[in-house]
Scaffold this motif. Structure first.
Motif, PDB file in Angstrom:
ATOM      1  N   ASN A 113      -6.987   8.688  -6.265  1.00 34.23           N
ATOM      2  CA  ASN A 113      -6.832   9.824  -5.356  1.00 34.23           C
ATOM      3  C   ASN A 113      -5.799  10.844  -5.839  1.00 34.23           C
TER       4      ASN A 113
ATOM      5  N   ASP B  58     -18.633   7.566  -5.014  1.00 28.10           N
ATOM      6  CA  ASP B  58     -18.459   7.909  -3.596  1.00 28.10           C
ATOM      7  C   ASP B  58     -18.767   9.382  -3.305  1.00 28.10           C
TER       8      ASP B  58
ATOM      9  N   ARG C 255     -10.584  10.118   6.673  1.00 27.83           N
ATOM     10  CA  ARG C 255     -12.034   9.916   6.458  1.00 27.83           C
ATOM     11  C   ARG C 255     -12.840  10.592   7.578  1.00 27.83           C
TER      12      ARG C 255
ATOM     13  N   ARG D 284      -7.115  12.753  -8.627  1.00 27.49           N
ATOM     14  CA  ARG D 284      -8.233  13.592  -8.168  1.00 27.49           C
ATOM     15  C   ARG D 284      -7.722  14.939  -7.669  1.00 27.49           C
TER      16      ARG D 284
ATOM     17  N   GLN E  26      -5.535   6.923   6.214  1.00 26.21           N
ATOM     18  CA  GLN E  26      -6.558   7.378   5.260  1.00 26.21           C
ATOM     19  C   GLN E  26      -7.946   7.030   5.781  1.00 26.21           C
ATOM     20  N   LEU E  27      -8.096   5.776   6.168  1.00 32.67           N
ATOM     21  CA  LEU E  27      -9.412   5.242   6.540  1.00 32.67           C
ATOM     22  C   LEU E  27      -9.978   5.906   7.795  1.00 32.67           C
TER      23      LEU E  27
ATOM     24  N   ASN F 179     -16.288  13.254   2.634  1.00 29.14           N
ATOM     25  CA  ASN F 179     -14.965  13.256   2.000  1.00 29.14           C
ATOM     26  C   ASN F 179     -14.942  13.887   0.620  1.00 29.14           C
ATOM     27  N   SER F 180     -16.108  14.015   0.008  1.00 24.82           N
ATOM     28  CA  SER F 180     -16.161  14.758  -1.258  1.00 24.82           C
ATOM     29  C   SER F 180     -15.737  16.191  -0.957  1.00 24.82           C
TER      30      SER F 180
ATOM     31  N   THR G 114      -5.166   0.396  -4.232  1.00 32.80           N
ATOM     32  CA  THR G 114      -5.908   0.807  -3.034  1.00 32.80           C
ATOM     33  C   THR G 114      -7.162  -0.076  -2.901  1.00 32.80           C
ATOM     34  N   SER G 115      -7.928   0.168  -1.851  1.00 36.32           N
ATOM     35  CA  SER G 115      -9.029  -0.777  -1.542  1.00 36.32           C
ATOM     36  C   SER G 115     -10.243  -0.655  -2.453  1.00 36.32           C
ATOM     37  N   GLN G 116     -10.453   0.508  -3.046  1.00 41.22           N
ATOM     38  CA  GLN G 116     -11.669   0.816  -3.837  1.00 41.22           C
ATOM     39  C   GLN G 116     -12.942   0.676  -2.993  1.00 41.22           C
ATOM     40  N   LEU G 117     -12.785   0.915  -1.710  1.00 42.14           N
ATOM     41  CA  LEU G 117     -13.936   0.737  -0.805  1.00 42.14           C
ATOM     42  C   LEU G 117     -14.815   1.981  -0.674  1.00 42.14           C
ATOM     43  N   SER G 118     -14.333   3.134  -1.174  1.00 37.52           N
ATOM     44  CA  SER G 118     -15.059   4.368  -0.824  1.00 37.52           C
ATOM     45  C   SER G 118     -16.533   4.366  -1.260  1.00 37.52           C
TER      46      SER G 118
ATOM     47  N   ASN H 157     -17.874  16.131  -9.413  1.00 34.28           N
ATOM     48  CA  ASN H 157     -17.584  15.045  -8.456  1.00 34.28           C
ATOM     49  C   ASN H 157     -18.889  14.373  -8.007  1.00 34.28           C
TER      50      ASN H 157
ATOM     51  N   TRP I   8      -2.537   2.836   5.717  1.00 31.69           N
ATOM     52  CA  TRP I   8      -3.930   2.715   5.245  1.00 31.69           C
ATOM     53  C   TRP I   8      -4.901   3.257   6.290  1.00 31.69           C
TER      54      TRP I   8
ATOM     55  N   TYR J 143       0.823  -1.220   0.000  1.00 26.84           N
ATOM     56  CA  TYR J 143       0.000   0.000   0.000  1.00 26.84           C
ATOM     57  C   TYR J 143       0.858   1.273   0.000  1.00 26.84           C
TER      58      TYR J 143
HETATM   59  C1  LIG Z   1     -10.781  16.430  -5.302  1.00 25.55           C
HETATM   60  C2  LIG Z   1     -11.039  15.235  -4.432  1.00 25.55           C
HETATM   61  C3  LIG Z   1     -12.326  14.734  -4.329  1.00 25.55           C
HETATM   62  C4  LIG Z   1     -12.590  13.631  -3.509  1.00 25.55           C
HETATM   63  N1  LIG Z   1     -13.870  13.182  -3.427  1.00 25.55           N
HETATM   64  C5  LIG Z   1     -14.153  12.127  -2.626  1.00 25.55           C
HETATM   65  C6  LIG Z   1     -15.475  11.640  -2.529  1.00 25.55           C
HETATM   66  O1  LIG Z   1     -16.386  12.151  -3.184  1.00 25.55           O
HETATM   67  N2  LIG Z   1     -15.715  10.591  -1.686  1.00 25.55           N
HETATM   68  C7  LIG Z   1     -14.708   9.984  -0.991  1.00 25.55           C
HETATM   69  O2  LIG Z   1     -14.981   9.023  -0.257  1.00 25.55           O
HETATM   70  N3  LIG Z   1     -13.441  10.434  -1.073  1.00 25.55           N
HETATM   71  C8  LIG Z   1     -13.132  11.469  -1.880  1.00 25.55           C
HETATM   72  N4  LIG Z   1     -11.846  11.914  -1.980  1.00 25.55           N
HETATM   73  C9  LIG Z   1     -10.799  11.256  -1.167  1.00 25.55           C
HETATM   74  C10 LIG Z   1     -10.096  10.064  -1.860  1.00 25.55           C
HETATM   75  O3  LIG Z   1      -9.784  10.407  -3.179  1.00 25.55           O
HETATM   76  C11 LIG Z   1     -10.941   8.794  -1.881  1.00 25.55           C
HETATM   77  O4  LIG Z   1     -11.461   8.540  -0.610  1.00 25.55           O
HETATM   78  C12 LIG Z   1     -10.089   7.582  -2.277  1.00 25.55           C
HETATM   79  O5  LIG Z   1      -9.507   7.823  -3.540  1.00 25.55           O
HETATM   80  C13 LIG Z   1     -10.953   6.353  -2.348  1.00 25.55           C
HETATM   81  O6  LIG Z   1     -10.227   5.263  -2.876  1.00 25.55           O
HETATM   82  P1  LIG Z   1     -10.026   3.942  -2.021  1.00 25.55           P
HETATM   83  O7  LIG Z   1     -11.311   3.553  -1.402  1.00 25.55           O
HETATM   84  O8  LIG Z   1      -9.365   2.945  -2.914  1.00 25.55           O
HETATM   85  O9  LIG Z   1      -9.049   4.471  -0.899  1.00 25.55           O
HETATM   86  P2  LIG Z   1      -7.974   3.738   0.072  1.00 25.55           P
HETATM   87  O10 LIG Z   1      -6.650   4.340  -0.237  1.00 25.55           O
HETATM   88  O11 LIG Z   1      -8.084   2.267   0.036  1.00 25.55           O
HETATM   89  O12 LIG Z   1      -8.420   4.303   1.500  1.00 25.55           O
HETATM   90  C14 LIG Z   1      -9.396   3.643   2.325  1.00 25.55           C
HETATM   91  C15 LIG Z   1     -10.505   4.608   2.658  1.00 25.55           C
HETATM   92  O13 LIG Z   1      -9.970   5.733   3.360  1.00 25.55           O
HETATM   93  C16 LIG Z   1     -10.700   6.914   3.001  1.00 25.55           C
HETATM   94  N5  LIG Z   1      -9.798   7.847   2.312  1.00 25.55           N
HETATM   95  C17 LIG Z   1      -8.752   7.539   1.503  1.00 25.55           C
HETATM   96  N6  LIG Z   1      -8.147   8.675   1.084  1.00 25.55           N
HETATM   97  C18 LIG Z   1      -8.838   9.690   1.632  1.00 25.55           C
HETATM   98  C19 LIG Z   1      -8.709  11.108   1.567  1.00 25.55           C
HETATM   99  N7  LIG Z   1      -7.734  11.708   0.883  1.00 25.55           N
HETATM  100  N8  LIG Z   1      -9.609  11.868   2.240  1.00 25.55           N
HETATM  101  C20 LIG Z   1     -10.597  11.301   2.969  1.00 25.55           C
HETATM  102  N9  LIG Z   1     -10.759   9.961   3.081  1.00 25.55           N
HETATM  103  C21 LIG Z   1      -9.897   9.180   2.403  1.00 25.55           C
HETATM  104  C22 LIG Z   1     -11.807   6.485   2.029  1.00 25.55           C
HETATM  105  O14 LIG Z   1     -12.982   6.244   2.774  1.00 25.55           O
HETATM  106  C23 LIG Z   1     -11.225   5.192   1.455  1.00 25.55           C
HETATM  107  O15 LIG Z   1     -12.208   4.318   0.952  1.00 25.55           O
HETATM  108  C24 LIG Z   1     -11.542  13.016  -2.786  1.00 25.55           C
HETATM  109  C25 LIG Z   1     -10.242  13.528  -2.911  1.00 25.55           C
HETATM  110  C26 LIG Z   1     -10.001  14.614  -3.722  1.00 25.55           C
HETATM  111  C27 LIG Z   1      -8.599  15.147  -3.825  1.00 25.55           C
END
Ligand SMILES: Cc1cc2nc3c(=O)[nH]c(=O)nc-3n(C[C@H](O)[C@H](O)[C@H](O)COP(=O)(O)OP(=O)(O)OC[C@H]3O[C@@H](n4cnc5c(N)ncnc54)[C@H](O)[C@@H]3O)c2cc1C
Length: 488
Positions: free
Chosen positions: A397, A431, A328, A400, A323-324, A436-437, A267-271, A425, A320, A255
């Motif tokens: 991410n 998500d 979050r 993004r 982030q989570l 988090n958006s 990454t997890s793609q769990l969002s 978005n 991880w 990771y």
């Molecule tokens: C411009 C912008 C818009 C975004 N919009 C959203 C959105 O609409 N919804 C959303 O859930 N996240 C958003 N994020 C945060 C992040 O991009 C996503 O949570 C992440 O990419 C989800 O992928 P994953 O589940 O594989 O994450 P992993 O890396 O596997 O992380 C696990 C979990 O941690 C949380 N997480 C991870 N990165 C972040 C972060 N930077 N901020 C807050 N929580 C995080 C998420 O819940 C995620 O599912 C945004 C970030 C940016 C820069």
């Protein structure tokens, strides 16, 4: 059976329980799952205590902003999972799909007329807080909302954190007392509840139950956005749990090294599953700590807000969890306490000042929202990220961040840029419409960040990103090819 922690329960009105009611009603609107859910735990507690049947209503409105086939399909996948899982238990599960605007009006109130007590989900974002507040004024019985959002209960603090560092430090000092308070993995297992013979026909005729084999046909006829199409990604708890297993088995060991690489799927793609409540962060955490063979005794005594070393887990697991949990739940902290969390005015003063000082700087490129939406900028990497968002409902991410920084650079004003980011978005991301958006988008405009030098045109002291630098730092060649515009 677990006892729901008081800190997670809030009365929504001053009414009393109706002991003559026919059932306990759980109105499931955010934590759309049957496992690891404090709201369901609470509803089961009431049903057991009052010796009444439990009715779970899971409604899906069609008139919320950005409602589309994409989100409806994802939510309905989850409802179908819930339907299958709940068949095994003595509860009445009632999924409802609003067929036209206004059809669902009065539904909760009508069901609540027969209820002893109503339990609702406490999700601190989008239209849901207003909806729950309005509903509580209408129902004729006691209504409670329950917080099943994160490891830290929303009401564990009154502070709004403006920096991840301070929030992390707070978590390090306070989270451990909440880590043993888990929702039940399967609260209905072994529980004895009286089953309701049938719901009154006056309710079921006016608000018919989703007919699962045919819902895709119905979907086509509902007044929602039919241009935002479903993606290949299926929704629901089962797929969410599968993603979690994949993360734990294959992705977590790399990771830290690979999480910023858009081409790696690391990454997890769990969002989306976390967003729609198809999976609980408690379940995710629980399965992670089992794998890590972790216990509370492993926590470090050093609580200085350090990113690594506090949990006492492997470095990848800690990265991880940052982030989570830290990132979050930081977003949930703000959206639950600050009503203007989605407004430009909520940016830190330094960010608003520097953006205002550079508002009139000349822009080399200016695009309309339609040009952004159709990925018609001069920048192939930006266009690729936008194409992925439209096609798949997700963007990596790292990209993004670049995506939103460039919208700032190529819009007439920072306020226009913010409107474009929120619109695109929330319209396309599975998500989206989540705390988090707003953290992610507002981070790109300075929230949770600090001033950076050198001061630059348009950005001022806001942290800068460029496509060229991104392409140097992470591999994007295949990504750009995969998400190139269709050949004319
Ligand atoms: C411009 C912008 C818009 C975004 N919009 C959203 C959105 O609409 N919804 C959303 O859930 N996240 C958003 N994020 C945060 C992040 O991009 C996503 O949570 C992440 O990419 C989800 O992928 P994953 O589940 O594989 O994450 P992993 O890396 O596997 O992380 C696990 C979990 O941690 C949380 N997480 C991870 N990165 C972040 C972060 N930077 N901020 C807050 N929580 C995080 C998420 O819940 C995620 O599912 C945004 C970030 C940016 C820069």
């Amino acid at each position: 059976m677990s006892t729901t922690p008081d800190i997670r329960i809030q009365a929504c009105n001053d009414l009393l329980i109706n002991p003559q009611g026919d059932f306990v009603l759980y109105w499931m609107t955010a934590f759309r799952r049957v496992r690891w859910n404090f709201s369901l735990d609470r509803a089961v507690e009431w049903a057991s205590q009052l010796n009444k049947p439990l009715v779970i209503v899971e409604p899906l409105r069609c008139d919320y902003r950005w409602a589309s086939e994409r989100f409806h399909q994802f939510i309905l996948d989850g409802m179908s999972d819930n339907d299958t899982q709940l068949e095994l238990y003595p509860v009445t599960y009632y999924p409802y799909l609003e067929p036209k605007v206004g059809a669902g009006k009065g539904m909760l109130n009508a069901f609540a007329q027969h209820a002893c007590v109503v339990v609702a989900d406490d999700f601190p974002c989008f239209f849901l807080p207003r909806m729950v507040e309005a509903a509580a004024m209408q129902v004729p019985v006691k209504m409670e909302k329950v917080d099943s959002n994160g490891l830290l209960p929303l009401r564990a603090t009154d502070r709004v954190f403006s920096k991840a560092f301070h929030f992390r430090q707070f978590l390090q000092k306070n989270l451990s007392t909440h880590l043993d308070d888990l929702p039940s993995p399967s609260v209905l297992e072994g529980v004895r509840l009286t089953r309701l013979q049938a719901l009154p026909s006056i309710l079921t005729k006016r608000w018919p139950r989703v007919d699962f084999p045919y819902f895709s046909d119905v979907l086509k006829t509902i007044l929602i956005d039919h241009k935002v199409l479903p993606t290949a990604q299926l929704g629901g708890a089962l797929v969410g749990e599968e993603k979690l297993r994949t993360l734990l088995a294959y992705r977590l060991p790399h990771y830290s090294e690979l999480r910023n690489q858009p081409e790696q799927n690391s990454t997890s793609q769990l969002s989306p599953y976390l967003h729609f409540g198809h999976i609980s962060v408690h379940q995710v955490f629980h399965e992670l700590i089992e794998q890590e063979e972790w216990s509370l005794a492993s926590l470090s005594e050093k609580t200085k807000g350090q990113r690594e070393g506090w949990w006492g887990m492997s470095a990848n697991a800690e990265a991880w969890l940052d982030q989570l949990i830290t990132w979050r739940e930081l977003g949930f902290n703000m959206s639950s306490k600050q009503t203007n969390y989605d407004q430009y005015a909520s940016l830190p003063e330094w960010a608003k000042t520097t953006l205002a000082e550079h508002a009139d700087d000349p822009r080399d490129h200016l695009y309309s929202i339609e040009e952004f939406e159709q990925a018609q900028t001069h920048d192939p990497l930006w266009n690729a990220a936008q194409i992925q968002l439209v096609r798949e409902g997700v963007v990596h991410n790292y990209l993004r961040m670049l995506w939103s920084k460039k919208i700032l650079e190529w819009s007439p004003t920072p306020q226009d840029a913010l409107a474009v980011m929120i619109e695109l978005n929330n319209k396309y991301a599975l998500d989206g419409r989540n705390p988090n958006s707003y953290s992610g988008i507002f981070w790109c405009l300075g929230r949770y960040d600090r001033a950076w030098g050198p001061e630059r045109p348009i950005y001022g002291k806001i942290r800068y990103m460029s496509s060229d630098n991104t392409a140097r730092k992470v591999k994007v060649k295949n990504y750009i090819e995969t998400y190139s515009p269709p050949k004319k």
